[in-house]
Design an enzyme around this catalytic site. Sequence first.
Site, mmCIF file in Angstrom:
data_model
loop_
_atom_site.group_PDB
_atom_site.id
_atom_site.type_symbol
_atom_site.label_atom_id
_atom_site.label_comp_id
_atom_site.label_asym_id
_atom_site.label_seq_id
_atom_site.Cartn_x
_atom_site.Cartn_y
_atom_site.Cartn_z
ATOM 1 N N ASP A 44 0.830 -1.199 0.000
ATOM 2 C CA ASP A 44 0.000 0.000 0.000
ATOM 3 C C ASP A 44 0.869 1.255 0.000
ATOM 4 O O ASP A 44 2.032 1.239 0.419
ATOM 5 C CB ASP A 44 -0.921 0.022 1.226
ATOM 6 C CG ASP A 44 -2.264 -0.626 0.939
ATOM 7 O OD1 ASP A 44 -2.511 -0.986 -0.227
ATOM 8 O OD2 ASP A 44 -3.063 -0.781 1.876
ATOM 9 N N LYS A 66 -2.925 3.162 -2.291
ATOM 10 C CA LYS A 66 -4.250 3.417 -1.730
ATOM 11 C C LYS A 66 -4.141 4.620 -0.814
ATOM 12 O O LYS A 66 -3.753 4.512 0.340
ATOM 13 C CB LYS A 66 -4.758 2.201 -0.936
ATOM 14 C CG LYS A 66 -5.179 1.016 -1.781
ATOM 15 C CD LYS A 66 -6.491 1.276 -2.482
ATOM 16 C CE LYS A 66 -6.940 0.072 -3.293
ATOM 17 N NZ LYS A 66 -8.185 0.353 -4.004
ATOM 18 N N MET A 183 -9.557 9.396 7.953
ATOM 19 C CA MET A 183 -9.905 9.954 6.638
ATOM 20 C C MET A 183 -10.990 11.020 6.753
ATOM 21 O O MET A 183 -11.924 11.074 5.956
ATOM 22 C CB MET A 183 -10.351 8.826 5.688
ATOM 23 C CG MET A 183 -9.277 7.786 5.426
ATOM 24 S SD MET A 183 -9.881 6.301 4.574
ATOM 25 C CE MET A 183 -10.680 5.425 5.937
#
Length: 263
Positions: A44, A66, A183
Amino acid sequence: MTSRHSPLTTSGRCTLVGAGPGDPELLTLKAIKAIQAATLLLVDDLVSDEIVAYARADARIVHVGKRGGCKSTPQEFIEKLMIMAVREGENVVRLKGGDPFIFGRGGEEVEHLRAANIDVQVINGITAGLAAVTSLGVPLTHRQHAHGVVFVTGHAKPGDQGTDWRALADTAHKAKLTLVIYMGVSGAGRIQNELLTGLPASTPVAVIQNATLATQRHITTTLGQLTDAISASGMASPSIIVVGDVVSGVAAAQELPAQFRAA
């Protein structure tokens, strides 16, 4: 007939490995052993080079980025690549930032692997939400300030309404919960407005960017000043937002104007 010296290529395996929040010293011993044994690593975007360096010299390393807000490798492609590689006899390690089962889509990958009759092992990593607040010297739970903790994403799946922030705010206030939001920086304005329906504007908040890395920085503020504080400080992804009274133990960030610091 296969020579006794030929490598077996008929039965590979797959392991989902949590790389933790970034600091290579926070890797588990089990994670290091898995990385060192892999013939193929699917890495990732948030996994540091220092962690990838544990791979053996002849391992193939494929970066499958990602990162929120940036172009990412399609999840379907990653899953097909894992299945294909295992069937070709590879020892596949899917190396993920944080923990595979906490906002890492590890559950989806396990489901697809099992549907293809592939056994999969999962090795946990320290999730960024825990490491971020620990790096500030405060806990997520506290007998006086927080009776529990909720890990929640601020990034909804396309077509999904996402978290009911109003309901969560009401519950957090009544039950004395710490909210750890992943996030959430890009949607901080909406999150702030919704949380203010159930939490006081004076609720302490911390935002931690690049937790555990040399580039880590943080701000402390209040829920009522959250978006202004993010804008003033230039905080960006990847960041963790922590909401709750436990944050009151964090020293005020020196990089913010005084009006944005928590009391």
